[in-house]
Design a protein around this motif. Structure first.
Motif, PDB file in Angstrom:
ATOM      1  N   GLU A  26     -36.568  -4.118  17.769  1.00 40.30           N
ATOM      2  CA  GLU A  26     -37.578  -4.273  16.726  1.00 40.30           C
ATOM      3  C   GLU A  26     -38.729  -5.141  17.237  1.00 40.30           C
ATOM      4  OE1 GLU A  26     -37.840  -6.026  12.198  1.00 40.30           O
ATOM      5  OE2 GLU A  26     -35.915  -5.282  12.950  1.00 40.30           O
ATOM      6  N   ARG A  27     -39.910  -4.569  17.228  1.00 43.03           N
ATOM      7  CA  ARG A  27     -41.118  -5.311  17.603  1.00 43.03           C
ATOM      8  C   ARG A  27     -41.564  -6.098  16.380  1.00 43.03           C
ATOM      9  NH1 ARG A  27     -44.489  -1.663  20.154  1.00 43.03           N
ATOM     10  NH2 ARG A  27     -44.279  -0.453  18.275  1.00 43.03           N
ATOM     11  N   VAL A  28     -41.812  -7.399  16.553  1.00 41.93           N
ATOM     12  CA  VAL A  28     -42.299  -8.245  15.475  1.00 41.93           C
ATOM     13  C   VAL A  28     -43.611  -8.854  15.949  1.00 41.93           C
ATOM     14  CG1 VAL A  28     -41.856 -10.246  14.022  1.00 41.93           C
ATOM     15  CG2 VAL A  28     -39.953  -8.780  14.736  1.00 41.93           C
ATOM     16  N   VAL A  29     -44.711  -8.469  15.311  1.00 40.48           N
ATOM     17  CA  VAL A  29     -46.015  -9.029  15.646  1.00 40.48           C
ATOM     18  C   VAL A  29     -46.357 -10.031  14.555  1.00 40.48           C
ATOM     19  CG1 VAL A  29     -48.458  -8.570  16.085  1.00 40.48           C
ATOM     20  CG2 VAL A  29     -46.717  -6.902  16.799  1.00 40.48           C
ATOM     21  N   VAL A  30     -46.439 -11.282  14.946  1.00 43.06           N
ATOM     22  CA  VAL A  30     -46.771 -12.349  14.005  1.00 43.06           C
ATOM     23  C   VAL A  30     -48.260 -12.631  14.107  1.00 43.06           C
ATOM     24  CG1 VAL A  30     -44.469 -13.359  14.113  1.00 43.06           C
ATOM     25  CG2 VAL A  30     -46.222 -14.133  15.697  1.00 43.06           C
ATOM     26  N   GLY A  31     -48.785 -13.446  13.225  1.00 42.05           N
ATOM     27  CA  GLY A  31     -50.199 -13.801  13.274  1.00 42.05           C
ATOM     28  C   GLY A  31     -50.529 -14.573  14.540  1.00 42.05           C
ATOM     29  N   ASP A  32     -51.809 -14.803  14.753  1.00 42.34           N
ATOM     30  CA  ASP A  32     -52.213 -15.516  15.962  1.00 42.34           C
ATOM     31  C   ASP A  32     -52.310 -17.022  15.746  1.00 42.34           C
ATOM     32  OD1 ASP A  32     -54.460 -15.508  14.391  1.00 42.34           O
ATOM     33  OD2 ASP A  32     -55.772 -14.597  15.888  1.00 42.34           O
ATOM     34  N   ALA A  33     -51.752 -17.507  14.645  1.00 44.00           N
ATOM     35  CA  ALA A  33     -51.734 -18.944  14.401  1.00 44.00           C
ATOM     36  C   ALA A  33     -50.888 -19.638  15.469  1.00 44.00           C
ATOM     37  CB  ALA A  33     -51.161 -19.235  13.010  1.00 44.00           C
ATOM     38  N   MET A  34     -51.231 -20.884  15.732  1.00 43.46           N
ATOM     39  CA  MET A  34     -50.493 -21.673  16.715  1.00 43.46           C
ATOM     40  C   MET A  34     -49.009 -21.705  16.327  1.00 43.46           C
ATOM     41  SD  MET A  34     -51.251 -23.620  19.309  1.00 43.46           S
ATOM     42  CE  MET A  34     -51.141 -25.206  20.057  1.00 43.46           C
ATOM     43  N   TYR A  61     -34.950  -8.534  18.708  1.00 47.33           N
ATOM     44  CA  TYR A  61     -36.244  -8.773  18.066  1.00 47.33           C
ATOM     45  C   TYR A  61     -37.196  -9.255  19.145  1.00 47.33           C
ATOM     46  CZ  TYR A  61     -33.559  -8.599  13.762  1.00 47.33           C
ATOM     47  OH  TYR A  61     -32.741  -8.196  12.743  1.00 47.33           O
ATOM     48  N   VAL A  62     -38.244  -8.502  19.399  1.00 47.76           N
ATOM     49  CA  VAL A  62     -39.242  -8.830  20.407  1.00 47.76           C
ATOM     50  C   VAL A  62     -40.438  -9.403  19.654  1.00 47.76           C
ATOM     51  CG1 VAL A  62     -40.629  -7.928  22.299  1.00 47.76           C
ATOM     52  CG2 VAL A  62     -38.378  -6.928  21.820  1.00 47.76           C
ATOM     53  N   VAL A  63     -40.589 -10.721  19.713  1.00 54.07           N
ATOM     54  CA  VAL A  63     -41.555 -11.430  18.873  1.00 54.07           C
ATOM     55  C   VAL A  63     -42.754 -11.856  19.710  1.00 54.07           C
ATOM     56  CG1 VAL A  63     -41.856 -13.316  17.225  1.00 54.07           C
ATOM     57  CG2 VAL A  63     -39.592 -12.277  17.524  1.00 54.07           C
ATOM     58  N   ALA A  64     -43.958 -11.462  19.239  1.00 54.36           N
ATOM     59  CA  ALA A  64     -45.177 -11.764  19.982  1.00 54.36           C
ATOM     60  C   ALA A  64     -46.345 -11.952  19.025  1.00 54.36           C
ATOM     61  CB  ALA A  64     -45.479 -10.628  20.959  1.00 54.36           C
ATOM     62  N   LEU A  93     -47.118  -5.419  21.643  1.00 54.29           N
ATOM     63  CA  LEU A  93     -46.488  -5.175  22.943  1.00 54.29           C
ATOM     64  C   LEU A  93     -45.762  -3.845  22.872  1.00 54.29           C
ATOM     65  CD1 LEU A  93     -44.728  -8.585  23.723  1.00 54.29           C
ATOM     66  CD2 LEU A  93     -46.718  -7.654  24.867  1.00 54.29           C
ATOM     67  N   ASN A  94     -45.777  -3.110  23.960  1.00 58.18           N
ATOM     68  CA  ASN A  94     -44.978  -1.886  24.009  1.00 58.18           C
ATOM     69  C   ASN A  94     -43.515  -2.254  24.180  1.00 58.18           C
ATOM     70  OD1 ASN A  94     -46.847   0.226  23.751  1.00 58.18           O
ATOM     71  ND2 ASN A  94     -47.539  -0.102  25.847  1.00 58.18           N
ATOM     72  N   VAL A  95     -42.683  -1.634  23.374  1.00 52.95           N
ATOM     73  CA  VAL A  95     -41.239  -1.793  23.516  1.00 52.95           C
ATOM     74  C   VAL A  95     -40.620  -0.400  23.483  1.00 52.95           C
ATOM     75  CG1 VAL A  95     -41.219  -4.087  22.433  1.00 52.95           C
ATOM     76  CG2 VAL A  95     -40.796  -2.059  21.032  1.00 52.95           C
ATOM     77  N   PRO A  96     -39.445  -0.248  24.070  1.00 50.46           N
ATOM     78  CA  PRO A  96     -38.788   1.065  24.019  1.00 50.46           C
ATOM     79  C   PRO A  96     -38.554   1.494  22.571  1.00 50.46           C
ATOM     80  CG  PRO A  96     -37.700  -0.381  25.595  1.00 50.46           C
ATOM     81  CD  PRO A  96     -38.681  -1.221  24.846  1.00 50.46           C
ATOM     82  N   ARG A  97     -38.630   2.779  22.349  1.00 54.03           N
ATOM     83  CA  ARG A  97     -38.388   3.312  20.998  1.00 54.03           C
ATOM     84  C   ARG A  97     -36.897   3.520  20.809  1.00 54.03           C
ATOM     85  NH1 ARG A  97     -43.463   7.386  20.560  1.00 54.03           N
ATOM     86  NH2 ARG A  97     -44.950   5.772  19.948  1.00 54.03           N
ATOM     87  N   GLU A  98     -36.251   2.467  20.400  1.00 55.34           N
ATOM     88  CA  GLU A  98     -34.819   2.473  20.121  1.00 55.34           C
ATOM     89  C   GLU A  98     -34.628   1.840  18.752  1.00 55.34           C
ATOM     90  OE1 GLU A  98     -32.553   3.861  21.898  1.00 55.34           O
ATOM     91  OE2 GLU A  98     -33.531   4.111  23.834  1.00 55.34           O
ATOM     92  N   PRO A  99     -33.683   2.328  17.979  1.00 58.38           N
ATOM     93  CA  PRO A  99     -33.484   1.758  16.641  1.00 58.38           C
ATOM     94  C   PRO A  99     -32.999   0.319  16.666  1.00 58.38           C
ATOM     95  CG  PRO A  99     -31.783   3.374  17.146  1.00 58.38           C
ATOM     96  CD  PRO A  99     -32.788   3.449  18.252  1.00 58.38           C
ATOM     97  N   ASP A 154     -42.229 -20.196  15.172  1.00 58.89           N
ATOM     98  CA  ASP A 154     -41.759 -20.439  13.809  1.00 58.89           C
ATOM     99  C   ASP A 154     -40.914 -19.273  13.313  1.00 58.89           C
ATOM    100  OD1 ASP A 154     -43.097 -22.864  13.816  1.00 58.89           O
ATOM    101  OD2 ASP A 154     -44.821 -22.121  12.676  1.00 58.89           O
ATOM    102  N   TRP A 155     -41.358 -18.043  13.591  1.00 59.00           N
ATOM    103  CA  TRP A 155     -40.615 -16.866  13.134  1.00 59.00           C
ATOM    104  C   TRP A 155     -39.209 -16.870  13.732  1.00 59.00           C
ATOM    105  CZ3 TRP A 155     -37.854 -12.621  14.381  1.00 59.00           C
ATOM    106  CH2 TRP A 155     -37.753 -11.600  13.414  1.00 59.00           C
ATOM    107  N   ILE A 156     -39.122 -17.141  15.024  1.00 58.04           N
ATOM    108  CA  ILE A 156     -37.822 -17.150  15.703  1.00 58.04           C
ATOM    109  C   ILE A 156     -36.961 -18.301  15.187  1.00 58.04           C
ATOM    110  CG2 ILE A 156     -36.672 -17.507  17.926  1.00 58.04           C
ATOM    111  CD1 ILE A 156     -39.126 -16.044  19.201  1.00 58.04           C
ATOM    112  N   ALA A 157     -37.524 -19.496  15.125  1.00 55.29           N
ATOM    113  CA  ALA A 157     -36.751 -20.682  14.730  1.00 55.29           C
ATOM    114  C   ALA A 157     -36.204 -20.559  13.305  1.00 55.29           C
ATOM    115  CB  ALA A 157     -37.609 -21.936  14.868  1.00 55.29           C
TER     116      ALA A 157
END
Length: 154
Positions: free
Chosen positions: A48-56, A32-35, A39-45, A61-64
């Motif tokens: 998984e790219r996880v784009v969270v909000g821009d909140a502090m 899980y690539v969390v940002a 972000l560009n990530v390789p296209r592999e099943p 929080d998503w990872i924890a």
């Protein structure tokens, strides 16, 4: 350990994403690539790219909330590392140094002291540049961590 091993990458400023993908591919792990932004990530099943909000702390929080026994977290963020270690996750810095239950208190204290010094106007110099040695140390540390989890000794 129950379930597959997951790797959570605190990705916004992570210099070892490619190394993480290499180890995950070797062992068939989900990453899980969390940002906070795209972000560009390789296209592999298994990536998984996880784009969270821009909140502090949204990425932290998503990872924890998901990290725990049987997972690996890759981060240089000491407060996030502390949360994940307390949840039972294996946590590794991009330089290959593990965050452990016994060392996290000192890491937090050092981080807070340096932050206080910077806020007081003291020039602290910042971290040393990321090196090939750091990259190699990370690869070895991640490989060892995955194997400890697989053996049930993490």
């Amino acid at each position: 350990m129950t379930g597959p091993i997951a790797i959570y990458v605190d990705a916004d400023a992570c210099p070892v994403k490619d190394e993480t993908y290499r180890v995950a591919a070797r062992y068939g792990l989900h990453v899980y690539v969390v940002a906070n932004s795209f972000l560009n990530v390789p296209r592999e099943p298994w990536i998984e790219r996880v784009v969270v909000g821009d909140a502090m702390d949204a990425a932290d929080d998503w990872i924890a909330e998901r990290a725990g026994p049987g997972s690996v977290v890759v981060t240089a963020d000491v407060p996030l590392a502390s949360r994940c270690v307390k949840a039972g996750a294996t946590v590794i810095g991009p330089n290959g140094k593990p965050f452990s239950e016994s060392a996290i208190g000192m890491a937090l204290a050092t981080r807070n002291l340096m932050q206080d010094l910077r806020e007081a106007g003291t020039i602290t110099g910042g971290p040393r540049p990321f090196s090939a040695r750091d990259r190699s140390a990370f690869l070895g540390a991640l490989d060892r961590a995955v194997n400890r989890i697989r053996r049930g000794t993490a």
